[in-house]
Design a protein around this motif. Sequence first.
Motif, short mmCIF file in Angstrom:
data_model
loop_
_atom_site.label_atom_id
_atom_site.label_comp_id
_atom_site.label_asym_id
_atom_site.label_seq_id
_atom_site.Cartn_x
_atom_site.Cartn_y
_atom_site.Cartn_z
N LEU A 97 0.84 -1.20 -0.22
CA LEU A 97 -0.44 0.12 -0.14
C LEU A 97 1.27 1.06 0.07
O LEU A 97 1.32 1.88 0.72
CB LEU A 97 -0.87 -0.10 1.26
N ALA A 103 -5.31 3.16 -1.99
CA ALA A 103 -5.90 3.16 -0.94
C ALA A 103 -7.84 2.96 -0.65
O ALA A 103 -8.33 2.42 0.30
CB ALA A 103 -5.47 3.70 0.60
N ARG A 104 -7.84 4.38 -1.67
CA ARG A 104 -8.87 4.45 -2.21
C ARG A 104 -10.09 2.45 -2.65
O ARG A 104 -11.26 2.29 -2.39
CB ARG A 104 -9.44 5.43 -2.98
N LEU A 119 -2.83 -5.66 5.96
CA LEU A 119 -2.02 -4.15 4.84
C LEU A 119 -0.97 -4.03 5.95
O LEU A 119 -0.78 -3.40 6.82
CB LEU A 119 -3.34 -2.56 4.87
N VAL A 121 2.19 -0.41 4.78
CA VAL A 121 2.00 0.07 3.81
C VAL A 121 3.51 0.15 4.34
O VAL A 121 4.98 0.36 4.34
CB VAL A 121 1.81 1.67 4.93
N LEU A 146 -5.30 7.04 5.62
CA LEU A 146 -5.54 5.53 5.77
C LEU A 146 -6.79 5.77 6.83
O LEU A 146 -7.67 5.00 6.45
CB LEU A 146 -4.54 4.78 5.88
N LEU A 151 -9.15 2.46 7.12
CA LEU A 151 -8.21 1.31 6.86
C LEU A 151 -6.94 1.60 8.20
O LEU A 151 -6.61 2.19 8.59
CB LEU A 151 -7.23 2.14 5.59
N PRO A 153 -4.00 -0.15 8.82
CA PRO A 153 -2.55 -0.84 8.24
C PRO A 153 -2.11 -1.49 10.14
O PRO A 153 -2.52 -0.87 10.39
CB PRO A 153 -1.41 -0.05 8.15
#
Length: 218
Positions: A97, A103-104, A119, A121, A146, A151, A153
């Motif tokens: 990511l 991300a969207r 996830l 990054v 995020l 989200l 991560p």
Amino acid sequence: MALDEIRARISAAETAAGRAPGSVTLIAVSKLQPEARVLAALEAGQRIFGENYVQEAQGKWPAWRGRFGGVGLHMIGPLQSNKARAAVALFDAIHTLDRMTLARKLAAAIEAEGRAPALFVQVNTGDEPQKAGILPDELAGFMVQLRDMGLAPQGLMCIPPEAEPARPHFRLLRDLAQAEGLSQLSMGMSDDFEEAIAEGATHIRVGSAIFGARQAAR
Ligand SMILES: *Cc1c(COP(=O)(O)O)cnc(C)c1O
């Protein structure tokens, strides 16, 4: 087989670093490897695999997952936004990511598929212009964005510059993760996974040291 030797080296590195046995997850990177080699690893009990190409992974893993229980698949290659939905459907973790547009797409895909891969990054720890990843200075802002979109991560991932010692990059990634309250670190490959373990890697991505040289990328 080579897998046994890698497992032994991981154990030794965990012990040397004063870390708990089994605290490092070995991701066996099977991209572009002959099927027989991957099957041999499955038969030897390896269950966590890394792939770089969505299409290649879609072609081989559904059948193997049917044959072997408990397979976990990690996407470790650059992910095009138009493959986000397929990646969310197939993978248990996505390590790359590296931008807001992705991300969207991932957030929408997670909603649509009703499943949420872990996830990571990707951070461009060497500030390399040609390399993917969020710059260290921009990570905190990216994490806020995020989290605002729902989200969460679990960790960070890096690929250190080829021409530099890797260890300072592993240390930087660890410090960044700590500052963000993230517990997982995806770092270390065939040539440097022991150093990564010494710096706190929770996931190492090892390909050629297990399987031998790969076929050329298409
Ligand atoms: C291919 C790849 C690996 C594995 O590399 P080896 O040098 O074969 O261990 C690890 N991480 C990423 C991101 C890769 O693309």
